[in-house]
Design an enzyme around this catalytic site. Sequence first.
Site, PDB file in Angstrom:
ATOM      1  CG  ASP A  68       6.089  -4.219   5.698  1.00 59.19           C
ATOM      2  OD1 ASP A  68       5.892  -3.326   4.840  1.00 59.19           O
ATOM      3  OD2 ASP A  68       5.034  -4.683   6.155  1.00 59.19           O
ATOM      4  CG  ASN A  96      12.212  -3.459  -7.857  1.00 63.31           C
ATOM      5  OD1 ASN A  96      11.949  -3.305  -8.981  1.00 63.31           O
ATOM      6  ND2 ASN A  96      11.880  -4.542  -7.195  1.00 63.31           N
ATOM      7  CE1 TYR A 161       2.389   0.005  -9.629  1.00 58.29           C
ATOM      8  CE2 TYR A 161       1.723   0.971 -11.612  1.00 58.29           C
ATOM      9  CZ  TYR A 161       2.668   0.454 -10.871  1.00 58.29           C
ATOM     10  OH  TYR A 161       3.931  -0.115 -11.606  1.00 58.29           O
ATOM     11  CB  ALA A 163      -2.412   8.351  -8.050  1.00 59.52           C
ATOM     12  CE  LYS A 165       5.123   2.430  -9.569  1.00 53.85           C
ATOM     13  NZ  LYS A 165       6.479   2.074  -8.871  1.00 53.85           N
TER      14      LYS A 165
END
Length: 270
Positions: A68, A96, A161, A163, A165
């Site tokens: 996790d 990833n 999402y 943000a 990245k």
Amino acid sequence: MDATASAAGRAEDTMGSIFISGGAAGIGLATAKRFAREGWTVGVYDVSEEALAAVREQHPDFVTGTLDVRDADQWDAALADFTAHTGGQLDVLDNNAGVLVSGDLAELTPAAVKAQIDIDALGVALGAQAAHRYLAATPGSHLVNIASASAIYGQPGIAVYSATKFFVAGLTEALELEWQNDDIRVVSIWPLWAKTALAQTDAKTTKTLGVRLTADDVAEKVWESVHPNAVDRLTRRTSYSVGAQTTVLSNAAKFIPNSVNRLVNKALAQ
């Protein structure tokens, strides 16, 4: 032969070692297969026991384990487990693991917001932090962070999402400078939508731009990024676009006025 000597022997017989978070499906699994074809020792770690069971059945040569990415202790345990199979060597950490929950921010649950930030941003930073000592001990190592074309310009409908990245892009650039003297090359991979579970969303750009990439396309770019040519090394290249669409959008964003960039993204997303 003791376990350490055996692990060292296996490391010498292979081309390198790569640890992949969220590696049991999608882009992570495609990347694992790509590197395994070249004789690398591959570590696939994931939070899904069901997905890991399938990987163990289909790819018994992969090193697998539960992770996790939100938990620093689990990062430490997973990397110690993997490097026990490589004689301490870690050539590549592939950050990833990621999740995406689409919808306007005002309509998302706090839990959905938190999950994306914790996995897509915090998890990447914790992974880099935990891997540093192994990467620094392995000459010519790489940290690979999976970014996204959604970090070219903030994307409505997937704002959180997108943000995260931007966070990944900034972290990559900062660590490339921080870790240069440790002989660790830090890069980010920038795909648009790929045919994976993350693209199963109602985000408008999946329709305006399409879902054209495959997981294998992204995996190939990961492979390319850790085998840089002379120009990439000389220029200290940190970002790798995947596909023509991302290349065009990212290059255009560098030269057009922000107001034009806004209009382009508004048209694509709405």
